[in-house]
Write an enzyme that holds these catalytic residues in place. Structure first.
Site, PDB file in Angstrom:
ATOM      1  N   ASP A   1       0.853  -1.188   0.000  1.00 16.92           N
ATOM      2  CA  ASP A   1       0.000   0.000   0.000  1.00 16.92           C
ATOM      3  C   ASP A   1       0.887   1.236   0.000  1.00 16.92           C
ATOM      4  OD1 ASP A   1      -3.028  -0.835   0.506  1.00 16.92           O
ATOM      5  OD2 ASP A   1      -1.739  -2.224   1.591  1.00 16.92           O
TER       6      ASP A   1
ATOM      7  N   ASP B   1     -13.826  -3.633  -1.901  1.00 15.55           N
ATOM      8  CA  ASP B   1     -13.567  -3.421  -0.475  1.00 15.55           C
ATOM      9  C   ASP B   1     -14.891  -3.665   0.246  1.00 15.55           C
ATOM     10  OD1 ASP B   1     -10.995  -2.773  -1.111  1.00 15.55           O
ATOM     11  OD2 ASP B   1     -11.197  -0.616  -0.789  1.00 15.55           O
TER      12      ASP B   1
END
Length: 253
Positions: A11, A130
């Site tokens: 990330d 998500d």
């Protein structure tokens, strides 16, 4: 059965590799390129770059990271975060990405999935979902790094994404992400049962045992690993060795 892929998830925030909890509360880990190179050398099947704040910052930083990584890393690189158009995707592929993961823009304009698949091939179009649990056996799709409701049901959206041309699904449990409590295998199973394309499980791996659980119970085709790798809890060779010992179908190096 196809090989179970071990994917290193990185990330990114600006120039840094970060790690958060439930996609928030981030801490800086280091230079993403250094980590990507290390994971490639350790035998990662793929590298996954997720731009955590792409909608807030200039994307040139990530493009440069991808370009430099592609010069040194020779496994597929998937890039997600802030990609809103076919032109954005083209630019990222030109920088060296092999696949793109799209979440927010697809929830706002589902036709984008078809446009990307038709232009660059389904294998390039990864639908990023998500997910947050909304009730027993139910999950809602969130956008903007798990911050915004979409009112979309995860299983229905996964099915629709496949119909529109997505070649695989990157499924992150926002509830589990960064908690190290294990993947939400029930979520993975629900999506896996609804589609025929590969499902990548992401979010929650804290011990090796979480990996066979999500494969054997959830049917995951791949797992995205972040914390355990970034903090040297287990190396990729150790994960591969343990997987082979459990008769999981990982690639032999």
């Amino acid at each position: 059965m196809a090989n179970l892929r071990l994917i290193a998830r990185l990330d990114i925030k600006g120039p840094n590799l970060i790690k958060g909890i439930q996609l928030e509360g981030v801490r800086v880990v280091g230079d993403p390129q250094t980590f990507a190179r290390r994971y490639y050398q350790q035998g990662a099947d793929e590298i996954l770059y997720m731009d955590a704040v792409a909608s807030l910052y200039n994307r040139d930083t990530l493009t440069n990271i991808v370009r430099r990584t592609a010069e040194e890393v020779f496994v597929p690189i998937t890039v997600g975060g802030g990609l809103r158009s076919v032109d954005d995707v083209r630019d990222m592929l030109r920088a060296g990405a092999d696949k793109v993961a799209i979440n927010s823009a697809a929830t706002l304009r589902p036709e984008l999935i078809s446009e990307v698949a038709e232009r660059f091939g389904s294998q390039c179009m990864v639908l990023q979902i998500d997910a947050k649990r909304s009730g027993p056996g139910r999950w809602e799709v969130y956008r903007d790094c798990g911050r915004e409701h979409t009112d979309l049901d995860v299983v229905e959206w996964a099915r629709r994404g496949q119909e529109l041309g997505a070649g695989e699904i990157l499924l992150t449990s926002v509830d589990r992400e960064g908690t190290r409590k294990g993947f939400d295998w029930e979520l993975v199973k629900a999506v896996n049962d609804a589609v025929t394309i590969p499902v990548i499980a992401s979010g929650g791996m804290g011990t090796f045992d979480h990996l066979p659980e999500v494969v054997e119970k959830g049917g995951a085709d791949a797992v995205a690993i972040a914390y355990m790798l970034h903090y040297d809890k287990l190396t990729l060779p150790a994960i591969r060795e343990k997987s082979l010992a459990r008769n999981l179908p990982v690639r032999k190096l």
